[in-house]
Design a protein around this motif. Structure first.
Motif, mmCIF file in Angstrom:
data_model
loop_
_atom_site.group_PDB
_atom_site.id
_atom_site.type_symbol
_atom_site.label_atom_id
_atom_site.label_comp_id
_atom_site.label_asym_id
_atom_site.label_seq_id
_atom_site.Cartn_x
_atom_site.Cartn_y
_atom_site.Cartn_z
ATOM 1 N N PRO A 87 -3.298 4.773 -9.982
ATOM 2 C CA PRO A 87 -2.151 4.142 -10.638
ATOM 3 C C PRO A 87 -2.367 3.992 -12.135
ATOM 4 O O PRO A 87 -3.480 4.191 -12.629
ATOM 5 C CB PRO A 87 -2.089 2.764 -9.970
ATOM 6 C CG PRO A 87 -3.462 2.487 -9.493
ATOM 7 C CD PRO A 87 -4.125 3.821 -9.249
ATOM 8 N N GLY A 88 -1.314 3.639 -12.838
ATOM 9 C CA GLY A 88 -1.415 3.382 -14.270
ATOM 10 C C GLY A 88 -2.068 2.029 -14.540
ATOM 11 O O GLY A 88 -2.462 1.309 -13.617
ATOM 12 N N ASP A 124 -0.983 -0.896 -15.353
ATOM 13 C CA ASP A 124 -0.402 -2.080 -14.691
ATOM 14 C C ASP A 124 -1.058 -2.302 -13.338
ATOM 15 O O ASP A 124 -1.367 -3.435 -12.964
ATOM 16 C CB ASP A 124 1.102 -1.899 -14.437
ATOM 17 C CG ASP A 124 1.889 -1.587 -15.691
ATOM 18 O OD1 ASP A 124 1.495 -2.073 -16.766
ATOM 19 O OD2 ASP A 124 2.896 -0.870 -15.592
ATOM 20 N N ARG A 127 -4.771 -3.405 -13.623
ATOM 21 C CA ARG A 127 -4.988 -4.754 -14.173
ATOM 22 C C ARG A 127 -5.008 -5.821 -13.096
ATOM 23 O O ARG A 127 -5.333 -6.969 -13.369
ATOM 24 C CB ARG A 127 -3.916 -5.080 -15.205
ATOM 25 C CG ARG A 127 -4.314 -4.576 -16.556
ATOM 26 C CD ARG A 127 -3.655 -5.341 -17.672
ATOM 27 N NE ARG A 127 -3.727 -4.523 -18.862
ATOM 28 C CZ ARG A 127 -2.887 -3.550 -19.137
ATOM 29 N NH1 ARG A 127 -1.882 -3.293 -18.327
ATOM 30 N NH2 ARG A 127 -3.049 -2.830 -20.229
ATOM 31 N N VAL A 157 -11.470 -7.938 -14.598
ATOM 32 C CA VAL A 157 -11.733 -7.039 -15.724
ATOM 33 C C VAL A 157 -13.081 -6.327 -15.597
ATOM 34 O O VAL A 157 -13.190 -5.138 -15.901
ATOM 35 C CB VAL A 157 -11.576 -7.796 -17.070
ATOM 36 C CG1 VAL A 157 -12.633 -8.872 -17.239
ATOM 37 C CG2 VAL A 157 -11.547 -6.851 -18.237
ATOM 38 N N ARG A 207 -12.570 -3.377 -13.019
ATOM 39 C CA ARG A 207 -11.759 -2.222 -13.427
ATOM 40 C C ARG A 207 -12.396 -1.493 -14.611
ATOM 41 O O ARG A 207 -12.426 -0.263 -14.641
ATOM 42 C CB ARG A 207 -10.328 -2.665 -13.750
ATOM 43 C CG ARG A 207 -10.214 -3.505 -14.974
ATOM 44 C CD ARG A 207 -8.920 -4.289 -15.006
ATOM 45 N NE ARG A 207 -8.733 -4.880 -16.314
ATOM 46 C CZ ARG A 207 -8.079 -6.003 -16.546
ATOM 47 N NH1 ARG A 207 -7.531 -6.664 -15.550
ATOM 48 N NH2 ARG A 207 -7.949 -6.471 -17.767
ATOM 49 N N ARG A 256 -2.610 11.871 -15.476
ATOM 50 C CA ARG A 256 -2.017 11.199 -16.638
ATOM 51 C C ARG A 256 -2.257 9.694 -16.592
ATOM 52 O O ARG A 256 -2.538 9.059 -17.604
ATOM 53 C CB ARG A 256 -0.512 11.465 -16.688
ATOM 54 C CG ARG A 256 -0.155 12.813 -17.282
ATOM 55 C CD ARG A 256 1.363 12.948 -17.324
ATOM 56 N NE ARG A 256 1.776 14.126 -18.069
ATOM 57 C CZ ARG A 256 3.032 14.549 -18.125
ATOM 58 N NH1 ARG A 256 3.986 13.879 -17.478
ATOM 59 N NH2 ARG A 256 3.340 15.621 -18.822
ATOM 60 N N ASN A 257 -2.107 9.116 -15.410
ATOM 61 C CA ASN A 257 -2.360 7.683 -15.271
ATOM 62 C C ASN A 257 -3.795 7.342 -15.650
ATOM 63 O O ASN A 257 -4.055 6.298 -16.257
ATOM 64 C CB ASN A 257 -2.085 7.229 -13.832
ATOM 65 C CG ASN A 257 -0.616 6.926 -13.584
ATOM 66 O OD1 ASN A 257 0.163 6.733 -14.518
ATOM 67 N ND2 ASN A 257 -0.235 6.878 -12.325
ATOM 68 N N SER A 313 -3.978 7.232 -19.325
ATOM 69 C CA SER A 313 -3.326 6.006 -19.812
ATOM 70 C C SER A 313 -4.244 4.805 -19.651
ATOM 71 O O SER A 313 -4.266 3.909 -20.500
ATOM 72 C CB SER A 313 -2.025 5.728 -19.036
ATOM 73 O OG SER A 313 -1.063 6.700 -19.331
ATOM 74 N N GLN A 345 -6.808 4.831 -22.361
ATOM 75 C CA GLN A 345 -6.167 4.456 -23.618
ATOM 76 C C GLN A 345 -5.886 2.958 -23.671
ATOM 77 O O GLN A 345 -6.207 2.278 -24.644
ATOM 78 C CB GLN A 345 -4.850 5.235 -23.735
ATOM 79 C CG GLN A 345 -4.065 4.968 -25.000
ATOM 80 C CD GLN A 345 -2.726 5.708 -25.002
ATOM 81 O OE1 GLN A 345 -1.926 5.592 -24.083
ATOM 82 N NE2 GLN A 345 -2.485 6.477 -26.034
ATOM 83 N N GLU A 346 -5.315 2.456 -22.593
ATOM 84 C CA GLU A 346 -4.774 1.098 -22.618
ATOM 85 C C GLU A 346 -5.870 0.066 -22.335
ATOM 86 O O GLU A 346 -5.887 -0.999 -22.944
ATOM 87 C CB GLU A 346 -3.677 1.011 -21.553
ATOM 88 C CG GLU A 346 -2.806 -0.198 -21.585
ATOM 89 C CD GLU A 346 -1.830 -0.183 -22.751
ATOM 90 O OE1 GLU A 346 -1.605 -1.253 -23.313
ATOM 91 O OE2 GLU A 346 -1.311 0.906 -23.114
ATOM 92 N N ASP A 403 -9.117 1.255 -24.861
ATOM 93 C CA ASP A 403 -8.740 1.588 -26.234
ATOM 94 C C ASP A 403 -9.381 2.891 -26.717
ATOM 95 O O ASP A 403 -9.728 3.013 -27.894
ATOM 96 C CB ASP A 403 -9.137 0.421 -27.160
ATOM 97 C CG ASP A 403 -8.125 0.266 -28.294
ATOM 98 O OD1 ASP A 403 -7.005 0.794 -28.166
ATOM 99 O OD2 ASP A 403 -8.471 -0.373 -29.304
ATOM 100 N N PHE A 436 -2.876 13.870 -24.453
ATOM 101 C CA PHE A 436 -2.106 14.174 -23.245
ATOM 102 C C PHE A 436 -1.750 15.667 -23.162
ATOM 103 O O PHE A 436 -1.297 16.118 -22.122
ATOM 104 C CB PHE A 436 -0.835 13.327 -23.183
ATOM 105 C CG PHE A 436 -1.075 11.910 -22.732
ATOM 106 C CD1 PHE A 436 -1.190 11.588 -21.387
ATOM 107 C CD2 PHE A 436 -1.199 10.884 -23.660
ATOM 108 C CE1 PHE A 436 -1.426 10.296 -20.969
ATOM 109 C CE2 PHE A 436 -1.424 9.569 -23.251
ATOM 110 C CZ PHE A 436 -1.545 9.279 -21.903
#
Lengths: 504, 504
Positions: free
Chosen positions: A198-199, A201, A204, A208, A211, A233-234, A237, A240-241, A244, A249
């Motif tokens: 999953p992405g 979201d 999370r 912490v 993950r 892609r997820n 992401s 990245q998210e 950082d 992509f």
């Protein structure tokens, strides 16, 4: 090609102690079958896996951390040191894990926690609730067990001089990649994730340290592989998210700082897994399947009656309840179909020690009772469920299906869809969830279903049952052709050829 | 600056018919307050909103599709056509929506469906289940109502010659942007989404025509704005993944094909909304608040007792149940704190016509009873809940809090956190969920909490209660400073200056 070190939780074979001594049994599951295809064809492959029985553990102990060569023909057997294997064989390294730690690692963290997070199954208003016990299961279970397997993998890599291709498998071992990278800088490391990624979201939801730890573990690899572009892609992401990091992509890479102040690139790739076409066809032609077929025909296919089929573990991700509800809705809206069509479902009870799974099985029973009570009549009951694991019966039902339902909430690939289109002989229509990996390949030759939309699923069932035969035949042939061309051999070859490209 | 046309569901003022004629009442909510700051300071602004009362509808009818100028000082009043407003005023255009359609649009689609999807609240194993009724509510409700508001916005844009800045607000109006774009090619259009924007996994829960329709609606704008970078990135991921559009995560833009065969760029931006510092300070200094403060002090702050505070609607996204459970856990693990600390919670019952909300309120009651039964003693009960909406009481509790808990599952911004750090006068510590928009600004001056991790929340509460006073004072001052500098005026100025940059 460099020597290959494979790691997966389940191994290709497990020992059983019987009265007549040790016997060997093949490991179950689509992944083991797929990896077997790899291991059999490589001379230097070592397959690291968990000891799944006391006998495996004993063997592991007796071999003092060395692998055992297991031959596959004419039947499973141990190849003794001074023998040469006739036919295919694989070197298996069993790792024994302390029972309590294994339970923390497997029954608390991997299932259901990671499974639920990665399939998006938690209703976040109420679940999950992490406690000190969860943290302990992670630290003392998942982390420690991952280290133990990393040690075994590192030993095998060092045994061949430090240069090897390491192929890690699935959500049990997210921390292994980074650990192997630190100790075997010359290894080429890939990690294949067989369930949806999953992405941010979704991730999370996890504490912490879990993950981020898992993500950093995977970023120790050269390639992180999935069944779909969506998952790949997820993954980027998330890098990245959550960390950082800089991602591309277009190139599908993420740039990771190294401990020496430089950077390295990690590629996110996708390779859709598949089935072994020959063995599906062989089973489909067997007498056992023919016998089941005859019984199903007599029960459900007289007088032009039609058959809707599904085959699934009773896992909430499979969306069995909504599928039956949609079927009931279709019967409400098309009363002419009452008595004309039966939904035959082979459901394998799964993980019944996990409360969510026990609840889900109860819900399945409830909706079946409800629909059957509402719609039965004259010797016909709309839903026939078989709570069994019987591959021959499943294949017989694939063959006879007018409609095959795969409406999963989320599914890494879903091999049922691929097996069914190979086996079917009645121009059956595949109803395929947009959230399965298989949808990327077979979506054009199936009716797409949206797993949360009962009405749309009911409409799709009706459409499938009323579709022109020529159209159905064309769709089925195209789907079977796609599966045949992109079989499990192709899955392996694509990965290996990409990994070879990474060797200096 | 071009003339501005604003659209939000709630307007700045609503008419009531009383015995003495029509009276005007200020609209409630943080968004209305924030937009008021904008509208008051622009001469040419028209604010389009839903008629919220029969009197609004009557006024709308009487004015035949024209706006009404409402003055704000000395009190709310209608500015007659031949008058000139003394002091700030705003032109309000009320749109009357058929009651049944409004219910489909608002009570079925916007709440709870979009709210649940965007806050990630559905437990996908069981919920949601879309039926023909859901599709009907979308087509006959959400789509039609959006068209109706788009018509009103277009009329207002055309009235000023077609060149205007159009500022659309929130999840009620995702389809308006594209509709205005098609009819007003010279308008500059922005849409601000005030709740979290999940990634593609989250949006895929919706039927495909809804999610794609909403995304395409937003892509009719020049700017789609959120409170956080996270939401903005998720928006681009959706455009990439769901519509296969080309996105640039550096420039934060997506390239959209136009009907004339060209392309245009849509920017994803983030502007964290804030509070009106002056009005919070004014309320904090009021006698009403002082009176509440005195009562709370007498009840809960004798003999060095301490106070944990929360203020929330009883919405599952607010995570009230887990917060109380974590508090109970802290009392289990630190029995020395029993009798020493009270959790005072102002909870406003919300959307009780929605079953999930009624259930959630019941769960809140259950956990409070459970914790209070387990831990009470000698005139002390650990949790004191007030099921009320009383801003003055809330502000008094902000002032007196030793710890303020904001542990939301997901929250677009969370203005409670911002108000509380401004109002607090006891060096209170903010516990702030990583999943709130406010965390981007205040996370460095708060203890971050992970909303699904009970143990971590319990630990954070304990840490806050035992933290050195000087450290607490420093964190609070820094948080208040950040809010003061980045107030709601700044939020508006940043947006307007970026929009001005788009004017040729």
């Amino acid at each position: 090609m460099l020597p290959v070190v494979l790691l997966s939780h389940r191994g290709p074979a497990t020992f059983r102690r019987t009265r007549s001594g040790l016997t060997l049994k093949r490991g179950a599951g689509g992944l083991v079958t797929a990896l077997m295809g790899l291991a059999e064809h490589l001379d230097d492959a070592v397959w690291v896996c968990a000891a799944a029985s006391p006998a495996d553990a004993l063997i592991a102990f007796e071999h003092e951390g060395h692998s055992i060569e297991i031959g596959f023909s004419p039947e499973l057997h141990v190849v003794e040191e001074d023998d040469t294997a006739v036919g295919p064989s694989v070197n298996v390294r069993y790792v024994e894990v302390d029972k309590h730690r294994h339970s923390q690692f497997y029954t608390q963290i991997a299932n259901p926690l990671l499974w639920f997070v990665q399939h998006g199954l938690y209703g976040l208003a109420n679940d999950p609730e992490f406690t000190a016990d969860t943290h302990k299961a992670y630290e003392d279970g998942y982390v420690v067990v991952n280290e133990q397997f990393a040690d075994a993998v590192v030993e095998e890599v060092e045994r061949v001089g430090g240069r090897a291709v390491v192929m890690l498998q699935d959500y049990h071992f997210y921390l292994v990649g980074n650990s192997v990278r630190a100790r075997c800088p010359d290894a080429i490391i890939s990690h294949f994730v067989h369930i949806p990624w999953p992405g941010p979201d979704g991730w999370r939801v996890l504490p912490v340290q879990m993950r981020d730890g898992m993500l950093r573990g995977l970023l120790g690899c050269d390639v992180v592989a999935f069944h779909t572009r969506r998952s790949a892609r997820n993954f980027l992401s998330c890098a990245q998210e959550m960390l950082d990091l800089s991602v591309d992509f277009q190139a599908m890479t993420v740039t990771v700082p190294t401990s020496r102040g430089g950077t390295r690139k990690v590629a996110a790739r996708w390779y859709p897994i598949s089935v072994d076409v020959e063995s599906v066809e062989k089973l489909a032609a067997s007498e056992e399947v023919a016998a089941h077929r005859q019984v199903i025909e007599q029960l459900h296919l007289n007088d032009g009656h039609r058959l809707i089929v599904r085959v699934d573990r009773t896992d909430p991700s499979k969306n069995i309840v909504r599928g039956f509800r949609a079927f009931g809705l279709m019967l409400d809206q098309h009363p002419d179909l009452r008595g004309q069509v039966t939904f035959l479902a082979s459901l394998m009870p799964s993980r019944q020690d996990v409360p969510e799974y026990a609840d889900y099985l109860a819900q399945v029973g409830a909706v079946v009772a409800e629909v059957n009570a509402r719609h039965h009549g004259e010797g016909w009951q709309p839903i026939d469920i078989r709570l069994q694991e019987d591959l021959a019966f499943a294949v017989a039902s694939y063959q006879l299906a007018d409609v095959l339902v795969v409406n999963a909430v989320n599914d890494g690939m879903n091999l049922v869809a691929k097996e069914a289109v190979l086996a079917n002989s009645r121009d059956g229509v595949l109803l395929l969830s947009e959230n399965t990996g298989a949808h990327d390949e077979l979506g054009d030759f199936a009716l797409t279903v949206h797993p949360f939309d009962l009405q749309q699923q009911a409409d799709a069932m009706y459409e499938a049952l009323t579709m022109d035969r020529a159209d159905r035949a064309k769709m089925l042939a195209a789907a079977a052709d796609r599966v045949t061309k992109n079989d499990v051999g192709q899955w392996l070859r694509n990965q290996l050829s990409d990994l070879e490209g990474l060797i200096d």
